[in-house]
Write an enzyme that holds these catalytic residues in place. Sequence first.
Site, short mmCIF file in Angstrom:
data_model
loop_
_atom_site.label_atom_id
_atom_site.label_comp_id
_atom_site.label_asym_id
_atom_site.label_seq_id
_atom_site.Cartn_x
_atom_site.Cartn_y
_atom_site.Cartn_z
CD GLU A 128 29.14 -10.32 -75.24
OE1 GLU A 128 29.37 -11.37 -74.98
OE2 GLU A 128 29.12 -9.19 -74.35
CB THR A 181 23.99 -11.65 -69.62
OG1 THR A 181 25.24 -11.53 -69.11
CG2 THR A 181 23.61 -10.20 -70.26
N1 HSE Z 1 25.59 -4.09 -70.49
C1 HSE Z 1 25.32 -5.45 -70.35
C2 HSE Z 1 24.14 -5.72 -69.17
C3 HSE Z 1 26.47 -6.19 -69.87
O1 HSE Z 1 24.36 -4.92 -68.23
O2 HSE Z 1 23.33 -6.23 -69.35
C4 HSE Z 1 26.44 -7.62 -69.88
O3 HSE Z 1 26.95 -8.21 -71.04
#
Ligand code: HSE
Length: 309
Positions: A128, A181
């Site tokens: 990630e 993201t």
């Molecule tokens: N929890 C993370 C976000 C998930 O909302 O940014 C995305 O990978």
Amino acid sequence: MNQIKIFSPATVANVSCGFDCLGFAVNDLGDTMTFTKTSTKEVKITDIKGANLPLEADKNVASAVALLMLEKHSADFGLEISIQKGYSPGSGLGSSAASAAGAAFAVNELLGKPFSQLELTKFAMYGEKVACGSEIADNVAAALYGGFILVQQYEPLAIVKIPVPEELMLVAIHPQVKVRTKDARDVLPENIPLADAVTQWANVGGLISGLYSQNFEVIANSLQDIVVEPARKHLIPHFDLVKEAAVNAGALNAGISGSGPTIFALCKGEENAKKVYHAIEDTYTDKGIDFTMVYSKINTEGVKILEQN
Ligand code: HSE
């Protein structure tokens, strides 16, 4: 074992109130990946179907995770990895997480299972980081453990598996616009008022309690996000319209899946989920934006082996 083919599921992270700490896995949508041992100590991506992603070993999420694990275990072999992406990156359905979790799981099998599930989660979190710069666990843990998970703590990492009511169904719409993201994290507030924090953590507690007790009223009441959703929803076309349509059609509630743009709704039972599916689909018809729909039970299995030899 010389070769393993696995399926790694898509995931919905945050689940409204649980930013960076709640997630669940999706049935039938995900990546299919094949890992083959080689005698040279290299990791090579041989092909990626279904998405335009980096092939360089240190830039691709799957190979980056594999490299790290082979190095940590001083493995005497290398790998060839073939990836069939089941859905597009930047969807909010944990695309990079599916690849990262799939790689962690498969490489562990090929190494003879030296690592625990929690260690695999940490390796997948590194994936990630390669993908978006943040070592988030909510998607990868959901993909590895299956079902609903709570990232109870990051330092040291602690994952709690939460039971899933049998009747719980997911309906989601993925508008074909890309939300990175990193961009979706850049719009988040650095501080929140204490009263908002109280509401948010009470909802996380409520959601967990509702899942344990299979109390759909408590689940519905708790599926609210007053912190992240207001900051992000402008990134998603027609978000309010979809959410309203889902709730009017009887969904428990709807929200942003991960960092978006996918919008998810949770429903009680298949009959209701079908109604919600059509209501959501109707909101996007004639809006000039392509979209795909997801209709799924919650995947309680996580990453699974399809073939090995
Ligand atoms: N929890 C993370 C976000 C998930 O909302 O940014 C995305 O990978």
